[in-house]
Design a protein around this motif. Structure first.
Motif, PDB file in Angstrom:
ATOM      1  N   ILE A 111      22.875  46.304 -23.903  1.00  0.00           N
ATOM      2  CA  ILE A 111      22.064  45.176 -23.453  1.00  0.00           C
ATOM      3  C   ILE A 111      22.297  44.993 -21.955  1.00  0.00           C
ATOM      4  O   ILE A 111      23.435  44.900 -21.507  1.00  0.00           O
ATOM      5  CB  ILE A 111      22.455  43.899 -24.240  1.00  0.00           C
ATOM      6  CG1 ILE A 111      21.905  44.027 -25.663  1.00  0.00           C
ATOM      7  CG2 ILE A 111      21.944  42.645 -23.551  1.00  0.00           C
ATOM      8  CD1 ILE A 111      22.450  43.011 -26.619  1.00  0.00           C
ATOM      9  N   PRO A 113      20.469  42.607 -19.270  1.00  0.00           N
ATOM     10  CA  PRO A 113      19.397  41.659 -18.960  1.00  0.00           C
ATOM     11  C   PRO A 113      18.714  41.940 -17.616  1.00  0.00           C
ATOM     12  O   PRO A 113      17.493  41.850 -17.516  1.00  0.00           O
ATOM     13  CB  PRO A 113      20.109  40.310 -18.932  1.00  0.00           C
ATOM     14  CG  PRO A 113      21.324  40.494 -19.761  1.00  0.00           C
ATOM     15  CD  PRO A 113      21.728  41.914 -19.587  1.00  0.00           C
ATOM     16  N   ALA A 114      19.494  42.300 -16.594  1.00  0.00           N
ATOM     17  CA  ALA A 114      18.906  42.499 -15.266  1.00  0.00           C
ATOM     18  C   ALA A 114      17.989  43.719 -15.223  1.00  0.00           C
ATOM     19  O   ALA A 114      17.165  43.846 -14.317  1.00  0.00           O
ATOM     20  CB  ALA A 114      20.011  42.632 -14.222  1.00  0.00           C
ATOM     21  N   GLN A 115      18.147  44.632 -16.187  1.00  0.00           N
ATOM     22  CA  GLN A 115      17.243  45.788 -16.229  1.00  0.00           C
ATOM     23  C   GLN A 115      16.174  45.615 -17.301  1.00  0.00           C
ATOM     24  O   GLN A 115      15.427  46.550 -17.604  1.00  0.00           O
ATOM     25  CB  GLN A 115      18.047  47.059 -16.517  1.00  0.00           C
ATOM     26  CG  GLN A 115      18.885  47.495 -15.320  1.00  0.00           C
ATOM     27  CD  GLN A 115      19.781  48.655 -15.677  1.00  0.00           C
ATOM     28  OE1 GLN A 115      19.392  49.574 -16.385  1.00  0.00           O
ATOM     29  NE2 GLN A 115      21.004  48.599 -15.202  1.00  0.00           N
ATOM     30  N   GLY A 118      16.899  44.592 -23.769  1.00  0.00           N
ATOM     31  CA  GLY A 118      17.379  43.665 -24.797  1.00  0.00           C
ATOM     32  C   GLY A 118      17.647  44.415 -26.080  1.00  0.00           C
ATOM     33  O   GLY A 118      17.676  45.653 -26.094  1.00  0.00           O
ATOM     34  N   SER A 119      17.823  43.693 -27.186  1.00  0.00           N
ATOM     35  CA  SER A 119      18.181  44.346 -28.449  1.00  0.00           C
ATOM     36  C   SER A 119      17.062  45.259 -28.957  1.00  0.00           C
ATOM     37  O   SER A 119      17.314  46.252 -29.621  1.00  0.00           O
ATOM     38  CB  SER A 119      18.509  43.291 -29.494  1.00  0.00           C
ATOM     39  OG  SER A 119      17.355  42.531 -29.773  1.00  0.00           O
ATOM     40  N   ARG A 120      15.813  44.909 -28.623  1.00  0.00           N
ATOM     41  CA  ARG A 120      14.686  45.703 -29.146  1.00  0.00           C
ATOM     42  C   ARG A 120      14.615  47.106 -28.538  1.00  0.00           C
ATOM     43  O   ARG A 120      14.028  48.008 -29.110  1.00  0.00           O
ATOM     44  CB  ARG A 120      13.368  44.970 -28.898  1.00  0.00           C
ATOM     45  CG  ARG A 120      12.997  44.067 -30.065  1.00  0.00           C
ATOM     46  CD  ARG A 120      11.960  43.084 -29.676  1.00  0.00           C
ATOM     47  NE  ARG A 120      12.529  42.089 -28.765  1.00  0.00           N
ATOM     48  CZ  ARG A 120      11.876  41.023 -28.331  1.00  0.00           C
ATOM     49  NH1 ARG A 120      10.647  40.819 -28.683  1.00  0.00           N
ATOM     50  NH2 ARG A 120      12.463  40.150 -27.524  1.00  0.00           N
ATOM     51  N   VAL A 147      30.963  44.262 -18.860  1.00  0.00           N
ATOM     52  CA  VAL A 147      30.120  43.097 -19.157  1.00  0.00           C
ATOM     53  C   VAL A 147      28.991  43.441 -20.134  1.00  0.00           C
ATOM     54  O   VAL A 147      28.773  42.749 -21.130  1.00  0.00           O
ATOM     55  CB  VAL A 147      29.554  42.505 -17.836  1.00  0.00           C
ATOM     56  CG1 VAL A 147      28.472  41.479 -18.124  1.00  0.00           C
ATOM     57  CG2 VAL A 147      30.671  41.849 -17.050  1.00  0.00           C
ATOM     58  N   GLU A 150      30.366  44.332 -23.606  1.00  0.00           N
ATOM     59  CA  GLU A 150      30.817  43.126 -24.303  1.00  0.00           C
ATOM     60  C   GLU A 150      29.632  42.334 -24.852  1.00  0.00           C
ATOM     61  O   GLU A 150      29.674  41.848 -25.974  1.00  0.00           O
ATOM     62  CB  GLU A 150      31.615  42.217 -23.349  1.00  0.00           C
ATOM     63  CG  GLU A 150      33.021  42.682 -23.075  1.00  0.00           C
ATOM     64  CD  GLU A 150      33.874  42.765 -24.312  1.00  0.00           C
ATOM     65  OE1 GLU A 150      33.993  41.766 -25.031  1.00  0.00           O
ATOM     66  OE2 GLU A 150      34.415  43.841 -24.570  1.00  0.00           O
ATOM     67  N   ALA A 151      28.570  42.208 -24.020  1.00  0.00           N
ATOM     68  CA  ALA A 151      27.378  41.468 -24.462  1.00  0.00           C
ATOM     69  C   ALA A 151      26.804  42.143 -25.704  1.00  0.00           C
ATOM     70  O   ALA A 151      26.449  41.473 -26.683  1.00  0.00           O
ATOM     71  CB  ALA A 151      26.342  41.429 -23.342  1.00  0.00           C
TER      72      ALA A 151
END
Lengths: 198, 261
Positions: A111, A113-115, A118-120, A147, A150-151
């Motif tokens: 995961i 977020p900045a790129q 997400g989970s999909r 990071v 861990e996410a």
């Protein structure tokens, strides 16, 4: 300087590879030109076979030339344990330890977020499907201890929690050969929290 | 005498890009030099002395050496690892959103001390707060202040008339509030309720300790978020990528009661 077309084509192809610049590409091309023809043919065949034969295992999404992959086919392995890794390249080092006899699941990323990942975008739904049959008793989260890793691990833990399957995480702490003086605060914190009887 | 070859900087690591097998290019935010890029050689190696000190969402004291293109991190020590952020999925997502905003809005080598203080404080507030939505909105509002995009909320930015206590509009292009008459003529303007306008006005001038006492109903929190993110999107001329992840966490039941109430 005018270069003959096959040479120019190969230089261009090599320079598209990561970490290889135009000079490096030229050096590789001229090396192949000087080397025996069998060596060049073996390389060409290996490259072609890589793209033609290698695909993703339909069970664990590791790279394989047979489906399911050899690990998923192996009846001797413990299919009640799934070790979740980020990339196919994470599997060989775990196999080399000789300490793990379960099966794997490759997420193909973390995961981020900045790129916009997400989970999909990862093989998470497929993992959830594998856990539905009630055969799996433990999921080992082996994402990297950074990071994004861990996410991903925290998201997976919350996703798996309702299924009442044991979720474990690879231990974090001081690596062998490290120097305590230079260890960062998060690592030391983990090392103290997860200390073991000696 | 020329500039020193080695220097120290307190820095929040806002982004990392892996290069080669074990190296990273870090994007860091410092109080004296603003945003910088620096190379952390061998940082991905197990046992690296830099390792966890140069992970995003970490506040560290770095020793840097001037390089030909990018400066090189030679030593590091964690000042605050924000463990409460890194051990909670929702808080971590909020923290990464803040980092993305700072990275998107700033240019390199442009000192902005108030922005650095806001960044560091906001990461600390995220660690302590139960209502991270307030932290995010307060951060967004004051980030715009630090960057010179402070929205005008007192009078209509077109006709300069005082704002009446009715539904008004927020003009993203105009950078502030539009009265009900002017707003109706701008199809791109976003309607804004009296309550949200009052919250924005209060938060614009108060400190965080006061701001966090405001309890928002979920509809108002959503409206506030839409106004702020609409303005940010207009300024950046693109979506903030981390928003999709925050939305995904909110939609699932995974956020354990965090997020918008």
């Amino acid at each position: 300087m005018a270069t003959t077309e096959p040479v120019a084509k190969l230089v261009e192809a090599f320079s598209k590879l990561p970490g290889i610049g135009p000079k490096g590409a030229q050096r590789l091309t001229y090396y192949l030109l000087r080397s025996p023809v069998e060596e060049a043919r073996a390389l060409a065949e290996a490259v072609l076979a890589l793209r033609e034969k290698i695909r993703l295992c339909s069970v664990c999404f590791n790279i394989t030339d047979c489906d399911p992959c050899l690990i998923c086919q192996d009846k001797e392995r413990d299919h009640s344990k799934i070790c979740v890794v980020e990339r196919p390249s994470d599997i060989p080092p775990l196999e080399q330890t000789g300490k793990y006899s379960g099966v794997y699941h490759v997420l193909h990323g973390t995961i981020s977020p900045a790129q916009g990942i997400g989970s999909r975008e990862l093989k998470m739904k497929e993992l959830l499907l594998r856990l539905q049959d009630g055969q799996v008793t433990e999921v080992i989260l082996a994402t990297n201890p950074n990071v994004e890793g861990e996410a991903t691990a925290m998201y997976l833990r919350q996703m798996i929690q309702p299924l009442e399957i044991r979720v474990s995480r690879l231990a974090r702490g001081l690596p062998f050969g490290a120097d305590l003086e230079y260890a960062d605060a998060m690592t030391l914190r983990q090392a103290i929290e997860d200390r073991q009887e000696f | 005498m020329g500039a020193p070859r080695n220097y120290q900087a307190h820095a929040v690591v806002i982004k990392e890009t892996r290069i080669g097998e074990v190296d990273k290019i870090l994007t860091i935010y410092t109080p004296e030099l603003g945003k910088l890029k620096a190379v952390a050689r061998g940082a991905c190696r197990p046992g690296s002395k830099l390792g966890g000190n140069v992970e995003p969402l970490t506040y560290s004291l770095l020793m840097l050496a001037k390089g030909r293109n990018l400066d090189i991190v030679t030593q590091s020590q964690t000042a605050d690892a924000f463990p409460a952020l890194k051990s909670d999925l929702w808080r971590m997502a909020c923290g990464l959103y803040i980092l993305e905003l700072v990275d998107s809005f700033t240019v390199e080598n442009n000192e902005n001390r108030p922005l650095f203080d806001l960044l560091l404080n906001s990461l600390n507030w995220l660690c302590q707060s139960d209502n991270n939505e307030t932290v995010l909105r307060y951060f967004e509002l004051h980030l715009l202040d630090c960057l010179g995009y402070r929205p005008q909320l007192q009078r209509c930015v077109i006709c300069n008339s005082p704002i009446k206590p009715v539904v008004n509009f927020f003009g993203f292009g105009q950078g502030g509030i539009l009265c009900s008459n002017c707003g109706q003529e701008d199809p791109a303007a976003h309607s804004i309720s009296v309550e949200v306008l009052k919250v924005l006005r209060l938060w614009q001038r108060c400190d965080y300790a006061t701001a966090r006492r405001v309890v928002l109903k979920s509809e108002l929190a959503l409206e506030l978020e839409q106004v702020m993110q609409g303005y940010i999107k207009y300024l950046l001329q693109r979506e903030v990528k981390s928003i999709a992840w925050l939305d995904e966490l909110r939609k699932t039941q995974f956020d354990n009661g965090h997020g918008r109430n």
